[in-house]
Design a protein around this motif. Sequence first.
Motif, mmCIF file in Angstrom:
data_model
loop_
_atom_site.group_PDB
_atom_site.id
_atom_site.type_symbol
_atom_site.label_atom_id
_atom_site.label_comp_id
_atom_site.label_asym_id
_atom_site.label_seq_id
_atom_site.Cartn_x
_atom_site.Cartn_y
_atom_site.Cartn_z
ATOM 1 N N ASP A 113 0.678 -1.206 -0.085
ATOM 2 C CA ASP A 113 0.052 0.095 0.067
ATOM 3 C C ASP A 113 0.879 1.322 0.109
ATOM 4 O OD1 ASP A 113 -2.378 -1.400 0.011
ATOM 5 O OD2 ASP A 113 -2.474 -1.323 2.215
ATOM 6 N N TRP A 114 2.190 1.036 0.217
ATOM 7 C CA TRP A 114 2.995 2.200 0.216
ATOM 8 C C TRP A 114 2.874 3.351 -0.921
ATOM 9 C CZ3 TRP A 114 5.096 4.011 4.568
ATOM 10 C CH2 TRP A 114 6.098 5.124 4.336
ATOM 11 N N ASN A 115 2.827 4.565 -0.679
ATOM 12 C CA ASN A 115 2.916 5.479 -1.746
ATOM 13 C C ASN A 115 1.513 5.275 -2.631
ATOM 14 O OD1 ASN A 115 4.789 7.201 -1.195
ATOM 15 N ND2 ASN A 115 6.252 6.014 -2.240
ATOM 16 N N ALA A 116 0.558 4.722 -2.108
ATOM 17 C CA ALA A 116 -0.754 4.664 -2.972
ATOM 18 C C ALA A 116 -2.090 5.328 -2.097
ATOM 19 C CB ALA A 116 -1.010 3.307 -3.330
ATOM 20 N N PRO A 117 -1.933 6.595 -1.793
ATOM 21 C CA PRO A 117 -2.701 7.021 -0.797
ATOM 22 C C PRO A 117 -3.933 7.220 -1.555
ATOM 23 C CG PRO A 117 -1.112 8.737 -1.674
ATOM 24 C CD PRO A 117 -0.721 7.466 -2.308
ATOM 25 N N GLY A 118 -5.157 7.272 -0.891
ATOM 26 C CA GLY A 118 -6.711 7.479 -1.280
ATOM 27 C C GLY A 118 -7.392 7.025 -0.590
ATOM 28 N N LEU A 119 -8.945 6.978 -1.040
ATOM 29 C CA LEU A 119 -9.774 6.046 -0.476
ATOM 30 C C LEU A 119 -9.917 5.009 -1.079
ATOM 31 C CD1 LEU A 119 -12.473 8.779 0.352
ATOM 32 C CD2 LEU A 119 -10.754 7.953 1.791
ATOM 33 N N TYR A 120 -10.530 3.685 -0.472
ATOM 34 C CA TYR A 120 -10.599 2.439 -1.041
ATOM 35 C C TYR A 120 -11.941 1.964 -0.569
ATOM 36 C CZ TYR A 120 -5.811 2.399 -2.218
ATOM 37 O OH TYR A 120 -4.627 2.738 -2.951
ATOM 38 N N PHE A 121 -12.575 1.142 -1.559
ATOM 39 C CA PHE A 121 -13.868 0.359 -1.269
ATOM 40 C C PHE A 121 -15.023 1.427 -0.922
ATOM 41 C CE2 PHE A 121 -10.683 -2.662 0.120
ATOM 42 C CZ PHE A 121 -10.975 -3.834 -0.492
ATOM 43 N N ASN A 122 -15.128 2.217 -1.964
ATOM 44 C CA ASN A 122 -16.399 3.224 -1.968
ATOM 45 C C ASN A 122 -16.422 4.124 -0.877
ATOM 46 O OD1 ASN A 122 -17.944 2.635 -4.279
ATOM 47 N ND2 ASN A 122 -18.655 0.742 -3.122
ATOM 48 N N GLY A 123 -15.035 4.755 -0.515
ATOM 49 C CA GLY A 123 -14.808 5.649 0.571
ATOM 50 C C GLY A 123 -15.110 4.799 1.941
ATOM 51 N N MET A 124 -14.615 3.606 2.075
ATOM 52 C CA MET A 124 -14.742 3.062 3.614
ATOM 53 C C MET A 124 -13.444 3.145 4.177
ATOM 54 S SD MET A 124 -17.601 1.708 4.056
ATOM 55 C CE MET A 124 -18.864 2.222 3.006
ATOM 56 N N LEU A 125 -12.164 2.886 3.307
ATOM 57 C CA LEU A 125 -10.796 2.851 4.154
ATOM 58 C C LEU A 125 -10.073 4.095 3.410
ATOM 59 C CD1 LEU A 125 -9.871 -0.716 4.378
ATOM 60 C CD2 LEU A 125 -10.515 0.535 6.420
ATOM 61 N N TYR A 162 -24.959 -4.176 -0.717
ATOM 62 C CA TYR A 162 -23.838 -5.111 -1.695
ATOM 63 C C TYR A 162 -22.989 -3.988 -2.511
ATOM 64 C CZ TYR A 162 -25.670 -9.402 -0.050
ATOM 65 O OH TYR A 162 -26.085 -10.338 0.783
ATOM 66 N N LYS A 163 -23.362 -2.840 -2.706
ATOM 67 C CA LYS A 163 -22.547 -2.021 -3.662
ATOM 68 C C LYS A 163 -21.803 -0.963 -2.523
ATOM 69 C CE LYS A 163 -24.829 -1.234 -8.012
ATOM 70 N NZ LYS A 163 -25.704 -0.262 -8.508
ATOM 71 N N ASN A 164 -22.393 -0.150 -1.777
ATOM 72 C CA ASN A 164 -21.436 0.892 -1.022
ATOM 73 C C ASN A 164 -20.996 0.309 0.226
ATOM 74 O OD1 ASN A 164 -22.874 2.417 -2.891
ATOM 75 N ND2 ASN A 164 -24.136 3.367 -1.672
ATOM 76 N N TYR A 165 -21.829 -0.555 0.939
ATOM 77 C CA TYR A 165 -21.216 -1.179 2.110
ATOM 78 C C TYR A 165 -20.831 -2.438 2.122
ATOM 79 C CZ TYR A 165 -23.266 3.115 4.075
ATOM 80 O OH TYR A 165 -23.266 4.617 4.333
ATOM 81 N N MET A 166 -20.274 -2.847 1.058
ATOM 82 C CA MET A 166 -19.578 -4.143 0.637
ATOM 83 C C MET A 166 -18.691 -4.738 1.747
ATOM 84 S SD MET A 166 -17.773 -6.685 -0.921
ATOM 85 C CE MET A 166 -16.717 -5.808 -2.116
ATOM 86 N N LEU A 167 -17.694 -3.751 1.976
ATOM 87 C CA LEU A 167 -16.515 -3.939 2.768
ATOM 88 C C LEU A 167 -17.076 -4.038 4.282
ATOM 89 C CD1 LEU A 167 -13.524 -4.451 2.840
ATOM 90 C CD2 LEU A 167 -13.325 -2.281 3.546
ATOM 91 N N PRO A 168 -17.783 -3.299 4.967
ATOM 92 C CA PRO A 168 -18.125 -3.812 6.432
ATOM 93 C C PRO A 168 -19.051 -5.082 6.113
ATOM 94 C CG PRO A 168 -18.870 -1.470 5.680
ATOM 95 C CD PRO A 168 -18.187 -2.188 4.584
ATOM 96 N N PHE A 169 -19.924 -4.968 5.199
ATOM 97 C CA PHE A 169 -20.732 -6.324 5.183
ATOM 98 C C PHE A 169 -19.804 -7.473 5.206
ATOM 99 C CE2 PHE A 169 -23.275 -9.668 2.949
ATOM 100 C CZ PHE A 169 -24.320 -9.562 3.647
ATOM 101 N N GLU A 170 -18.905 -7.579 4.612
ATOM 102 C CA GLU A 170 -18.090 -8.836 4.587
ATOM 103 C C GLU A 170 -17.117 -9.047 5.749
ATOM 104 O OE1 GLU A 170 -17.759 -11.051 2.527
ATOM 105 O OE2 GLU A 170 -19.053 -10.124 1.086
ATOM 106 N N LEU A 171 -16.816 -7.592 6.479
ATOM 107 C CA LEU A 171 -15.912 -7.494 7.669
ATOM 108 C C LEU A 171 -17.063 -8.190 8.763
ATOM 109 C CD1 LEU A 171 -13.619 -4.705 7.251
ATOM 110 C CD2 LEU A 171 -13.007 -7.013 7.577
#
Lengths: 461, 181
Positions: free
Chosen positions: A44-56, B147-156
């Motif tokens: 993940d190094w040097n790849a900043p940003g939001l991932y998984f629809n703005g979850m992480l 299943y689209k927006n909250y896929m990651l929390p759903f899996e976690l």
Amino acid sequence: MYPIIVFSVSGLLMLFLGLSVNKKSLLPYNLLFMLVGLASNFLDWNAPGLYFNGMLEISNPIILVQWVLIFAAILVSGISSRQFDDTHAYPAEYYAIMQFALVGALIMVSFQNLLMLFVGLEILSVGLYVLTGSDKRNLRGNEAAIKYFLMGSFATGIFLFGVAMFYGATGSFDISSGNSVANNLLEGKMFFWLGMVFIFIGLLFKISAAPFHFWTADVYQGAPTVFSAFMATIVKTAVIFALFRLAAYSFNLEYENWSKFLVIIIGLSMVIGNVTAVFQTNFKRVLAFSSISQAGFMLLSLIGLGAQSYGNLGFYSLSYALATISAFGVFLVISSNTIVEGRPSENINVFDGLFSRNPDLAIILLISMLSLAGIPLTSGFWSKFFVLNDAAAKGYFWILILGVLMSAVSLYYYFNPIRASFKKTDLGKIEISSLSKYTLYVCAALTILFGIAPNILRSLF
Amino acid sequence: MHFLEIIKNLSLVQWAFYFLSILTLYGALGTILSKNPIHSVIYLVVTFFSISGIYIMLNAQFLAAVNVIVYAGAIMVLFLFVLMFLNLKEESTEMKTSPMLIAAVSTGLLLGLILIATIRKAEITRVNYNDFDPNTGLIETLGMVLYKNYMLPFELVSVLFLVAMSGAILLGKREKGESHF
């Protein structure tokens, strides 16, 4: 992001390995998995940003904090060698739950969405409720587990109520949406403020800041020592960074409001933690109260929110983790050599004559106690210096004076074990497994290294 | 008179809402005030059912169904099982004499006071009936969001369940030897 996947899978593998591999080779597997997780963070190094629809959110400072967490978990695994050899221990499950808990901790330092924070917090907490009660024959452990579970789930409920209020005010779980209500009138901000207060209370409970600290001593004492070390370092680091993210990204425009009540909590944590620790005779309780006061110091970097404070908090977390793990590690070795009434003794007098029984351990204990107390030439000095410096920059001078005063009080109880270790004794030498010996050497060496040259670590953030 | 006027002018939806709210509060009070633990559980079922009714009024049918199945069904049965295993005949009288009760009640009332005072002052944005999407809260919309927006929390969440399961097995394993301090 990758270590989350690695530890989710490796926790499952660990459960299966428990069926096929003998108990003693589980620890090397655990260390292997953790090193894989540590290495996978490089992707993940040097790849900043939001991932998984703005979850992480991934950025280099966040990855460094994740390294701190995984590294602390490796050290905790290191001091656990030979601890789970007896027939009543189930090391496969312990290590698996530790890895799953690490997943929760990693989420908590990189979340961008409050739902992710909730999931991470729950994974971490549920894992720890179980680990606290994992020594089923210890009645104190049973009590600690049920106490931790009840109070922890109540705190989670309070936190969740706050999240609901936050959602009601902003219409989104995204932490950056906190800024959208900043320009509202007083009436439009009510739900947001309610949410803010309840989220803070829920999380302050988890790092055992002062008015919410009542569970700490009993739980640290009742839990098996390895898991007390896990609780003191990884949980505290994960939750303080979750608080930091919220303070910096959601609530930063409300700084004037929350800083006032947070500074009172900091003062209370320092006073209650340090003064109560003076009267304890059980070493695990001493470390529990010391962790309350350290939580107060960590919260100072939230008060002194600035460009440097993220790095300062990271430095504090690592130096606190190194010192605490080496203190717990030394204590673990000695107390399992000192059996009183069928159980390892936890009184401070187990340290009597440690210097003549095993000089290396005595020196490591000395370094870790000095670092916890914040004596110069150890990393603990610089970590306290940096956070107090941040708070002073925002004009909170009285908390600075209180902090220094309470550090002076803490010298008393941190020196008790040191004093005990130089007493004369006729007890024999203490044997120590090579893995935990090298773990403790690493902790002590890094404590001194960061004490002499703190900028090695700080310049990374 | 003013009060009567208000009651006369209540619409059917408002009647339903007030009925369900009073039923919820009645169930909740019954849960904490009844002496027999089994009665407490039954009262709690009443509360859950009336909360499900409120969910339906909020156009959240799926949530209402899940609430009935999971809470009123599974969890309450679990509660009843545990109570019957423990065989609690006499109610515990510990709380009645202790200052804990006073402290708990006053803290709760204080919190309630603060919440009411704050929420009374708050400005509540109301739903605009004209551009309200009637699909909100239906299972199809929920599935798309989950299943689209909250896929990651759903899996976690599955990791969370895994921890809980392996933890329960770990704690439930048969243990030899005696317990001691």
